[in-house]
Write a protein that holds these residues in place. Sequence first.
Motif, PDB file in Angstrom:
ATOM      1  N   PHE A   1     -10.468  46.818  -5.887  1.00 42.16           N
ATOM      2  CA  PHE A   1     -11.053  45.985  -6.935  1.00 42.16           C
ATOM      3  C   PHE A   1     -10.724  46.601  -8.281  1.00 42.16           C
ATOM      4  O   PHE A   1     -10.347  47.766  -8.357  1.00 42.16           O
ATOM      5  CB  PHE A   1     -12.570  45.823  -6.762  1.00 42.16           C
ATOM      6  CG  PHE A   1     -13.354  47.100  -6.924  1.00 42.16           C
ATOM      7  CD1 PHE A   1     -13.848  47.470  -8.170  1.00 42.16           C
ATOM      8  CD2 PHE A   1     -13.610  47.933  -5.851  1.00 42.16           C
ATOM      9  CE1 PHE A   1     -14.575  48.643  -8.330  1.00 42.16           C
ATOM     10  CE2 PHE A   1     -14.346  49.115  -6.008  1.00 42.16           C
ATOM     11  CZ  PHE A   1     -14.825  49.466  -7.248  1.00 42.16           C
ATOM     12  N   SER A   2     -10.849  45.782  -9.340  1.00 44.23           N
ATOM     13  CA  SER A   2     -10.460  46.281 -10.655  1.00 44.23           C
ATOM     14  C   SER A   2     -10.794  45.246 -11.717  1.00 44.23           C
ATOM     15  O   SER A   2     -11.284  44.162 -11.398  1.00 44.23           O
ATOM     16  CB  SER A   2      -8.952  46.559 -10.685  1.00 44.23           C
ATOM     17  OG  SER A   2      -8.613  47.340 -11.809  1.00 44.23           O
ATOM     18  N   PHE A   3     -10.499  45.557 -12.974  1.00 47.73           N
ATOM     19  CA  PHE A   3     -10.472  44.543 -14.014  1.00 47.73           C
ATOM     20  C   PHE A   3      -9.203  43.720 -13.779  1.00 47.73           C
ATOM     21  O   PHE A   3      -8.128  44.281 -13.532  1.00 47.73           O
ATOM     22  CB  PHE A   3     -10.427  45.183 -15.403  1.00 47.73           C
ATOM     23  CG  PHE A   3     -11.683  45.915 -15.769  1.00 47.73           C
ATOM     24  CD1 PHE A   3     -12.929  45.328 -15.612  1.00 47.73           C
ATOM     25  CD2 PHE A   3     -11.634  47.203 -16.285  1.00 47.73           C
ATOM     26  CE1 PHE A   3     -14.099  45.998 -15.953  1.00 47.73           C
ATOM     27  CE2 PHE A   3     -12.795  47.884 -16.652  1.00 47.73           C
ATOM     28  CZ  PHE A   3     -14.031  47.276 -16.476  1.00 47.73           C
ATOM     29  N   LEU A   4      -9.339  42.398 -13.860  1.00 44.50           N
ATOM     30  CA  LEU A   4      -8.217  41.493 -13.559  1.00 44.50           C
ATOM     31  C   LEU A   4      -7.904  40.613 -14.766  1.00 44.50           C
ATOM     32  O   LEU A   4      -8.685  40.538 -15.716  1.00 44.50           O
ATOM     33  CB  LEU A   4      -8.571  40.602 -12.362  1.00 44.50           C
ATOM     34  CG  LEU A   4      -8.777  41.311 -11.021  1.00 44.50           C
ATOM     35  CD1 LEU A   4      -9.254  40.304  -9.977  1.00 44.50           C
ATOM     36  CD2 LEU A   4      -7.506  41.999 -10.536  1.00 44.50           C
ATOM     37  N   ALA A   5      -6.770  39.924 -14.691  1.00 45.92           N
ATOM     38  CA  ALA A   5      -6.388  38.950 -15.720  1.00 45.92           C
ATOM     39  C   ALA A   5      -7.081  37.625 -15.416  1.00 45.92           C
ATOM     40  O   ALA A   5      -7.108  37.186 -14.261  1.00 45.92           O
ATOM     41  CB  ALA A   5      -4.881  38.765 -15.712  1.00 45.92           C
ATOM     42  N   LEU A   6      -7.626  37.011 -16.464  1.00 46.11           N
ATOM     43  CA  LEU A   6      -8.324  35.729 -16.303  1.00 46.11           C
ATOM     44  C   LEU A   6      -7.444  34.623 -16.876  1.00 46.11           C
ATOM     45  O   LEU A   6      -7.001  34.708 -18.028  1.00 46.11           O
ATOM     46  CB  LEU A   6      -9.662  35.774 -17.035  1.00 46.11           C
ATOM     47  CG  LEU A   6     -10.527  34.514 -16.944  1.00 46.11           C
ATOM     48  CD1 LEU A   6     -10.933  34.226 -15.500  1.00 46.11           C
ATOM     49  CD2 LEU A   6     -11.786  34.666 -17.807  1.00 46.11           C
ATOM     50  N   GLU A   7      -7.212  33.613 -16.060  1.00 46.59           N
ATOM     51  CA  GLU A   7      -6.292  32.540 -16.437  1.00 46.59           C
ATOM     52  C   GLU A   7      -6.973  31.191 -16.234  1.00 46.59           C
ATOM     53  O   GLU A   7      -7.746  31.016 -15.297  1.00 46.59           O
ATOM     54  CB  GLU A   7      -5.067  32.638 -15.526  1.00 46.59           C
ATOM     55  CG  GLU A   7      -3.876  31.855 -15.979  1.00 46.59           C
ATOM     56  CD  GLU A   7      -2.673  32.143 -15.066  1.00 46.59           C
ATOM     57  OE1 GLU A   7      -2.019  33.184 -15.235  1.00 46.59           O
ATOM     58  OE2 GLU A   7      -2.427  31.316 -14.177  1.00 46.59           O
TER      59      GLU A   7
ATOM     60  N   ARG B   1     -12.354  26.097 -12.499  1.00 49.27           N
ATOM     61  CA  ARG B   1     -11.472  26.004 -13.677  1.00 49.27           C
ATOM     62  C   ARG B   1     -10.580  27.217 -13.883  1.00 49.27           C
ATOM     63  O   ARG B   1      -9.703  27.200 -14.747  1.00 49.27           O
ATOM     64  CB  ARG B   1     -12.341  25.835 -14.937  1.00 49.27           C
ATOM     65  CG  ARG B   1     -13.146  24.572 -14.972  1.00 49.27           C
ATOM     66  CD  ARG B   1     -13.980  24.515 -16.252  1.00 49.27           C
ATOM     67  NE  ARG B   1     -14.999  25.566 -16.287  1.00 49.27           N
ATOM     68  CZ  ARG B   1     -15.735  25.857 -17.349  1.00 49.27           C
ATOM     69  NH1 ARG B   1     -15.549  25.202 -18.483  1.00 49.27           N
ATOM     70  NH2 ARG B   1     -16.653  26.809 -17.296  1.00 49.27           N
ATOM     71  N   LEU B   2     -10.811  28.276 -13.111  1.00 55.25           N
ATOM     72  CA  LEU B   2     -10.218  29.569 -13.462  1.00 55.25           C
ATOM     73  C   LEU B   2      -9.573  30.290 -12.286  1.00 55.25           C
ATOM     74  O   LEU B   2      -9.915  30.031 -11.130  1.00 55.25           O
ATOM     75  CB  LEU B   2     -11.315  30.480 -14.029  1.00 55.25           C
ATOM     76  CG  LEU B   2     -12.130  29.907 -15.190  1.00 55.25           C
ATOM     77  CD1 LEU B   2     -13.361  30.752 -15.441  1.00 55.25           C
ATOM     78  CD2 LEU B   2     -11.278  29.810 -16.448  1.00 55.25           C
ATOM     79  N   VAL B   3      -8.679  31.203 -12.633  1.00 54.00           N
ATOM     80  CA  VAL B   3      -8.092  32.103 -11.639  1.00 54.00           C
ATOM     81  C   VAL B   3      -8.237  33.532 -12.154  1.00 54.00           C
ATOM     82  O   VAL B   3      -7.946  33.804 -13.319  1.00 54.00           O
ATOM     83  CB  VAL B   3      -6.584  31.803 -11.440  1.00 54.00           C
ATOM     84  CG1 VAL B   3      -5.972  32.807 -10.475  1.00 54.00           C
ATOM     85  CG2 VAL B   3      -6.362  30.390 -10.944  1.00 54.00           C
ATOM     86  N   LEU B   4      -8.712  34.417 -11.289  1.00 54.20           N
ATOM     87  CA  LEU B   4      -8.668  35.849 -11.571  1.00 54.20           C
ATOM     88  C   LEU B   4      -7.504  36.392 -10.761  1.00 54.20           C
ATOM     89  O   LEU B   4      -7.490  36.270  -9.539  1.00 54.20           O
ATOM     90  CB  LEU B   4      -9.966  36.525 -11.132  1.00 54.20           C
ATOM     91  CG  LEU B   4     -11.127  36.428 -12.113  1.00 54.20           C
ATOM     92  CD1 LEU B   4     -12.440  36.782 -11.419  1.00 54.20           C
ATOM     93  CD2 LEU B   4     -10.903  37.329 -13.320  1.00 54.20           C
ATOM     94  N   ARG B   5      -6.528  36.955 -11.456  1.00 57.86           N
ATOM     95  CA  ARG B   5      -5.306  37.374 -10.758  1.00 57.86           C
ATOM     96  C   ARG B   5      -4.879  38.767 -11.172  1.00 57.86           C
ATOM     97  O   ARG B   5      -5.392  39.325 -12.133  1.00 57.86           O
ATOM     98  CB  ARG B   5      -4.177  36.358 -11.037  1.00 57.86           C
ATOM     99  CG  ARG B   5      -3.818  36.235 -12.507  1.00 57.86           C
ATOM    100  CD  ARG B   5      -2.415  35.722 -12.713  1.00 57.86           C
ATOM    101  NE  ARG B   5      -2.125  35.509 -14.120  1.00 57.86           N
ATOM    102  CZ  ARG B   5      -1.784  36.454 -14.995  1.00 57.86           C
ATOM    103  NH1 ARG B   5      -1.724  37.737 -14.627  1.00 57.86           N
ATOM    104  NH2 ARG B   5      -1.527  36.162 -16.259  1.00 57.86           N
ATOM    105  N   GLU B   6      -3.873  39.292 -10.452  1.00 54.41           N
ATOM    106  CA  GLU B   6      -3.352  40.615 -10.790  1.00 54.41           C
ATOM    107  C   GLU B   6      -2.571  40.540 -12.112  1.00 54.41           C
ATOM    108  O   GLU B   6      -2.086  39.483 -12.504  1.00 54.41           O
ATOM    109  CB  GLU B   6      -2.464  41.118  -9.643  1.00 54.41           C
ATOM    110  CG  GLU B   6      -3.298  41.352  -8.398  1.00 54.41           C
ATOM    111  CD  GLU B   6      -2.523  41.958  -7.245  1.00 54.41           C
ATOM    112  OE1 GLU B   6      -1.466  42.580  -7.473  1.00 54.41           O
ATOM    113  OE2 GLU B   6      -2.991  41.822  -6.109  1.00 54.41           O
ATOM    114  N   TRP B   7      -2.469  41.698 -12.763  1.00 59.26           N
ATOM    115  CA  TRP B   7      -1.810  41.773 -14.077  1.00 59.26           C
ATOM    116  C   TRP B   7      -0.304  41.626 -13.976  1.00 59.26           C
ATOM    117  O   TRP B   7       0.306  42.052 -12.999  1.00 59.26           O
ATOM    118  CB  TRP B   7      -2.138  43.107 -14.731  1.00 59.26           C
ATOM    119  CG  TRP B   7      -3.577  43.270 -15.070  1.00 59.26           C
ATOM    120  CD1 TRP B   7      -4.524  43.904 -14.314  1.00 59.26           C
ATOM    121  CD2 TRP B   7      -4.257  42.767 -16.218  1.00 59.26           C
ATOM    122  NE1 TRP B   7      -5.748  43.825 -14.944  1.00 59.26           N
ATOM    123  CE2 TRP B   7      -5.619  43.144 -16.106  1.00 59.26           C
ATOM    124  CE3 TRP B   7      -3.848  42.036 -17.348  1.00 59.26           C
ATOM    125  CZ2 TRP B   7      -6.569  42.821 -17.079  1.00 59.26           C
ATOM    126  CZ3 TRP B   7      -4.803  41.723 -18.304  1.00 59.26           C
ATOM    127  CH2 TRP B   7      -6.140  42.106 -18.170  1.00 59.26           C
TER     128      TRP B   7
END
Length: 194
Positions: free
Chosen positions: A59-65, A7-13
Motif C-alpha cells: 500500500f502507499s500514496f497513489l495517483a488519483l485520476e 468517478r475516480l481511479v486510484l492507480r500506480e504512479w
Amino acid sequence: MRLETERLVLREWREADKGLYAEIIGDPAVRRFFPSVGTFEDASAGIDRAIQRLAVLGFSFLALERKADSRFLGMLGMAPFSEAVRAAIPGAPEVEIGWQLGQQYWGKGYAPEAALAMLDFAFGTLGLTEVVAITYEGNAPSRRVMEKIGMVHDPEADFLHPDIPDGHQLRPHVLYRIASPAPREVPVSLVAPR
Ligand SMILES: CC(C)(COP(=O)(O)OP(=O)(O)OC[C@H]1O[C@@H](n2cnc3c(N)ncnc32)[C@H](O)[C@@H]1OP(=O)(O)O)[C@@H](O)C(=O)NCCC(=O)NCCS
C-alpha cells in the motif's frame, strides 16, 4: 495496485505525474497549511518513495485520476508514519491516510470518495485494524474529509508535529481515527452442520 470508484481511479504512479504533482504542491493555496510549497524535486522524491513503499508494503500514496477525462487530480493513499512522527503521537499509531488535490478539483467530494475506497482496501484486503489521519488543527477542509469518511477526532492524541519548528503556528496537529468494522457474525442458521 488499482482501486476504482464511481468517478475516480486510484492507480500506480507514472513518470509523467511528477511534473503535474509538482504544480499542485507548488501552489501556495494547496500548501497554505504547510510550512512551505513543494518543488519538482520534492514531488519527484515523494513519488519515488511512494513507488518503493508500494513494492515493499502493498500500500502507499497513489495517483488519483478522474475517469471521465483521465485528468490527474492529485495524491491520495496510505503510508506508515516516520519514526519521529510516530514517536510524537500519543499511542504511536502505525498507518495514516492522506490527500492533496489540485485546487481546481476541490469541493466535488473527490477526496472522500477515493478515501472510502482506500479504507475498504485497508480493512478488507490488507486486514489493518485501524487507520488514522493527521492535519494542522486549522485545516478545516481536511478535517471535513476525515469526518465525511467516518473518522473521529481523538483529542487525547493531538500533538505537536516534530518536523515543524518549535513555536511555528502550524505545529499543533489533530488526530482522527477509524477502526476496522467488526467482523460480521454469521447467523446460526447459515452455519453448515458438521
Ligand atoms: C483537503 C482536500 C483534499 C479536500 O478534498 P475535496 O475533494 O475538495 O473534498 P470535499 O469536496 O469533500 O470538500 C471537503 C471540504 O473542503 C472545503 N472546500 C470545498 N471547496 C473548497 C474550496 N474551493 N476552497 C476551500 N475549501 C473548500 C469545504 O469545507 C468542504 O466541506 P463541505 O463539503 O462540508 O462543504 C483539498 O481541500 C486539498 O487538497 N487541500 C490542500 C491539501 C491539504 O491540505 N491536504 C491535507 C493535508 S493534511
